[in-house]
Design a protein around this motif. Structure first.
Motif, short mmCIF file in Angstrom:
data_model
loop_
_atom_site.label_atom_id
_atom_site.label_comp_id
_atom_site.label_asym_id
_atom_site.label_seq_id
_atom_site.Cartn_x
_atom_site.Cartn_y
_atom_site.Cartn_z
N LEU A 264 -25.28 46.81 -0.60
CA LEU A 264 -26.19 47.18 0.55
C LEU A 264 -27.50 46.73 0.37
O LEU A 264 -28.09 46.23 0.98
CB LEU A 264 -26.05 48.54 0.69
CG LEU A 264 -26.72 49.22 1.99
CD1 LEU A 264 -26.63 48.40 3.20
CD2 LEU A 264 -26.68 50.61 1.95
N GLY A 265 -28.14 47.03 -0.74
CA GLY A 265 -29.65 46.47 -1.13
C GLY A 265 -29.66 45.03 -0.97
O GLY A 265 -30.56 44.45 -0.37
N GLY A 266 -28.53 44.36 -1.68
CA GLY A 266 -28.60 42.75 -1.50
C GLY A 266 -28.59 42.27 -0.05
O GLY A 266 -29.19 41.22 0.37
N VAL A 267 -27.65 42.79 0.79
CA VAL A 267 -27.39 42.50 2.15
C VAL A 267 -28.82 43.04 3.05
O VAL A 267 -29.16 42.02 3.84
CB VAL A 267 -26.39 43.00 2.67
CG1 VAL A 267 -26.24 43.05 4.14
CG2 VAL A 267 -25.04 42.43 2.27
N ILE A 268 -29.36 43.98 2.57
CA ILE A 268 -30.78 44.39 3.17
C ILE A 268 -31.86 43.33 2.98
O ILE A 268 -32.56 42.80 3.91
CB ILE A 268 -31.10 45.79 2.72
CG1 ILE A 268 -30.52 46.74 3.52
CG2 ILE A 268 -32.44 46.05 3.12
CD1 ILE A 268 -30.46 48.20 3.11
#
Ligand code: ADP
Ligand code: TZP
Ligand code: MG
Length: 279
Positions: free
Chosen positions: A212-216
């Motif tokens: 999720l952090g990488g996609v953000i």
């Protein structure tokens, strides 16, 4: 918030989803070796381009070619202190956004030293589970009330218990903070959103939070930090809800989840965002 009151946010989310697919922003990532593959694949699924690095000498050149940077402190290697600090510094000096996932904040001296070194670079988005957000606010000394307990990489706190810590972090960075959980909270100093829905099966695969952090970070390459965090939260809730089927196993779920991220339909995301973003 009535439906018409959140149209601005919904439109921003839909635009970020579309823009990531059109612009394919390159994200330089410094992440852990447990979930690195899922992070790269989810970044690709939503339209971004992935590049994962480890060495200090790669920090500047990677930041230079990237639209945004992702720093995750999950499994720290001996070079991490220098490499991750230089990656954050390079992003800031280039005026580019960067996203921090303070995995297991508070565990061990090396992680604490690194997170303290990163404080000065004020991440555009901080994304963590509730206990990590609380622990980071304590560690950075911007919250006096000592509370919160990270158990390894897991949260033992509710998302609501981390709200005041998140707000203090946002005051320090001037950016956005995303607390993930059954209902996510995404905020900056002026706005607070709650994003409902999703599937609890995300708890059964490793790397849901890391990815999720990488996609953000992908969305931060095409949108402002608050929109990027909100978009990541919405598409994770949407794709995981669509992926989960009664009785399915955890690895089939992971595959279906990444598939659904890669097949995001802007009209459906719009409909989902309207009914799942609340203030
Ligand atoms: N009970 C739940 N129901 C629905 N979604 C959840 C639930 N718990 C976590 N999630 C989702 O899983 C993803 C990862 O969040 P979380 O598990 O809090 O992070 P981490 O893996 O870093 O601990 C987020 O998209 C979050 O919304
Ligand atoms: C299990 C584990 N151990 C160190 S990092 C890591 C992955 C944590 O991933 P997430 O926080 O996304 O569940
Ligand atoms: Mg995590």
């Amino acid at each position: 918030m009535p439906a018409e009151g959140k149209m601005k946010e919904v439109t921003s989310v839909v635009n970020a989803v579309k823009d990531a697919k059109i612009q394919c922003p390159l994200v330089g990532s410094w992440t852990n070796f447990v979930t690195i593959n899922l992070v790269a694949n989810t970044q690709l699924a939503v339209g971004g381009r992935a590049a994962m690095c480890f060495l200090p000498d790669e920090a500047k050149p990677l930041a230079f070619v990237s639209k945004s940077t992702y720093i995750n402190v999950g499994t720290l290697q001996p070079v991490a202190l220098q490499a991750l600090t230089e990656a954050a510094k390079a992003a800031v000096e280039l005026g580019k956004p960067w996203v921090l996932d303070p995995v297991a904040a508070g565990l061990g001296d090396t992680r604490t030293q690194l997170l303290n070194a990163l404080k000065q670079y004020k991440p555009s988005v901080i994304r963590g589970n509730a206990s990590e957000i609380i622990a980071l606010a304590n560690l950075w000394g911007i919250q006096t009330e000592k509370k919160g307990k990270v158990e390894g990489v897991d949260s033992t706190d509710t998302v609501d218990a981390a709200l005041s810590s998140a707000l203090e972090l946002a005051k320090w960075t001037g950016g956005a903070v995303a607390i993930s959980g059954e209902t996510d909270i995404v905020l900056d100093i002026n706005n607070t959103y709650r994003i409902s829905g999703g599937s609890a099966m995300l708890k059964s695969i490793t790397g849901a939070g890391c990815s999720l952090g990488g996609v953000i970070a992908v969305y931060a390459g095409v949108a402002d930090p608050l929109t990027a965090a909100l978009t990541g939260s919405v598409v994770y809730k949407y794709a995981s809800e669509r992926a989960a089927k009664k009785g399915m196993g955890t690895f089939s779920f992971q595959t279906a989840f990444v598939d659904n991220l890669s097949l995001l339909n802007a009209d459906e995301v719009e409909k989902y965002a309207k009914s799942h973003i609340n203030s």
